[in-house]
Design a protein around this motif. Sequence first.
Motif, PDB file in Angstrom:
ATOM      1  N   ALA A 186      21.042 -36.740 -11.498  1.00  0.00           N
ATOM      2  CA  ALA A 186      21.361 -35.469 -12.159  1.00  0.00           C
ATOM      3  C   ALA A 186      20.257 -34.429 -11.966  1.00  0.00           C
ATOM      4  O   ALA A 186      20.548 -33.240 -11.822  1.00  0.00           O
ATOM      5  CB  ALA A 186      21.601 -35.715 -13.645  1.00  0.00           C
ATOM      6  N   ALA A 187      19.020 -34.868 -11.934  1.00  0.00           N
ATOM      7  CA  ALA A 187      17.893 -33.935 -11.795  1.00  0.00           C
ATOM      8  C   ALA A 187      17.705 -33.437 -10.365  1.00  0.00           C
ATOM      9  O   ALA A 187      17.076 -32.398 -10.159  1.00  0.00           O
ATOM     10  CB  ALA A 187      16.607 -34.609 -12.284  1.00  0.00           C
ATOM     11  N   ASN A 188      18.246 -34.151  -9.391  1.00  0.00           N
ATOM     12  CA  ASN A 188      17.945 -33.824  -7.999  1.00  0.00           C
ATOM     13  C   ASN A 188      19.143 -33.417  -7.150  1.00  0.00           C
ATOM     14  O   ASN A 188      18.956 -32.947  -6.030  1.00  0.00           O
ATOM     15  CB  ASN A 188      17.229 -35.006  -7.340  1.00  0.00           C
ATOM     16  CG  ASN A 188      15.836 -35.151  -7.863  1.00  0.00           C
ATOM     17  OD1 ASN A 188      14.938 -34.430  -7.447  1.00  0.00           O
ATOM     18  ND2 ASN A 188      15.643 -36.060  -8.815  1.00  0.00           N
ATOM     19  N   TRP A 189      20.351 -33.602  -7.660  1.00  0.00           N
ATOM     20  CA  TRP A 189      21.543 -33.226  -6.908  1.00  0.00           C
ATOM     21  C   TRP A 189      22.468 -32.421  -7.806  1.00  0.00           C
ATOM     22  O   TRP A 189      22.558 -32.678  -9.006  1.00  0.00           O
ATOM     23  CB  TRP A 189      22.287 -34.455  -6.395  1.00  0.00           C
ATOM     24  CG  TRP A 189      21.642 -35.071  -5.198  1.00  0.00           C
ATOM     25  CD1 TRP A 189      21.887 -34.759  -3.885  1.00  0.00           C
ATOM     26  CD2 TRP A 189      20.640 -36.095  -5.187  1.00  0.00           C
ATOM     27  NE1 TRP A 189      21.089 -35.535  -3.070  1.00  0.00           N
ATOM     28  CE2 TRP A 189      20.311 -36.360  -3.837  1.00  0.00           C
ATOM     29  CE3 TRP A 189      19.974 -36.801  -6.180  1.00  0.00           C
ATOM     30  CZ2 TRP A 189      19.369 -37.291  -3.469  1.00  0.00           C
ATOM     31  CZ3 TRP A 189      19.026 -37.742  -5.807  1.00  0.00           C
ATOM     32  CH2 TRP A 189      18.731 -37.982  -4.464  1.00  0.00           C
ATOM     33  N   THR A 190      23.161 -31.471  -7.215  1.00  0.00           N
ATOM     34  CA  THR A 190      24.125 -30.655  -7.931  1.00  0.00           C
ATOM     35  C   THR A 190      25.522 -31.098  -7.523  1.00  0.00           C
ATOM     36  O   THR A 190      25.810 -31.242  -6.341  1.00  0.00           O
ATOM     37  CB  THR A 190      23.922 -29.165  -7.574  1.00  0.00           C
ATOM     38  OG1 THR A 190      22.575 -28.805  -7.865  1.00  0.00           O
ATOM     39  CG2 THR A 190      24.860 -28.284  -8.366  1.00  0.00           C
ATOM     40  N   ALA A 191      26.374 -31.298  -8.505  1.00  0.00           N
ATOM     41  CA  ALA A 191      27.757 -31.698  -8.227  1.00  0.00           C
ATOM     42  C   ALA A 191      28.491 -30.553  -7.554  1.00  0.00           C
ATOM     43  O   ALA A 191      28.209 -29.396  -7.836  1.00  0.00           O
ATOM     44  CB  ALA A 191      28.455 -32.092  -9.518  1.00  0.00           C
TER      45      ALA A 191
END
Length: 168
Positions: free
Chosen positions: A110-115
């Motif tokens: 969640a901290a490193n990738w954007t959905a």
Amino acid sequence: MLSAPRRSPLSTTLARPVDAATGLKFPDALSASPAAAKNTAPVLLVKGDATALSVDEKALLTARGVTSATVFGGEDTVSAPLAADIKSVTTALTRIDGDDRFIVSANVTAANWTAPVDTVYFATGENYPDALAGGVLAGITKSPVLLVCSTRRWRTCRSAADPGRPVG
């Protein structure tokens, strides 16, 4: 991954940020590695139960001009005094943690990738070989590795991940 002092003489290309995870337990480093590859930050494996960085680790961070660090895992994997020492050398510190390895893994993602994320690799969080091998591919493709539970332990893992949700 980098570890001082053994690997520090070879680590001449250390980036300004660094990711730190314990070298004593496998899960957090396995989740951190693909994120580090995506962000072009090396992973420094530390002795998580230590109260301070080793002399060699401090020298490595200082010599490479590291200005920020992300620590992966809770205080049970990278101690609060060690995290404070890392911050004293780098000036900025972020910790990504959770109640267990599965939640840490989800929080790293969640901290490193954007959905939406095109590719996600899943590996058991109960043992390290699958995530170790898959982590290389995940790093190359800049994709996350999510640690998951086996079906025989699903109740335990699911209740840890969402304690307010009935398990059934």
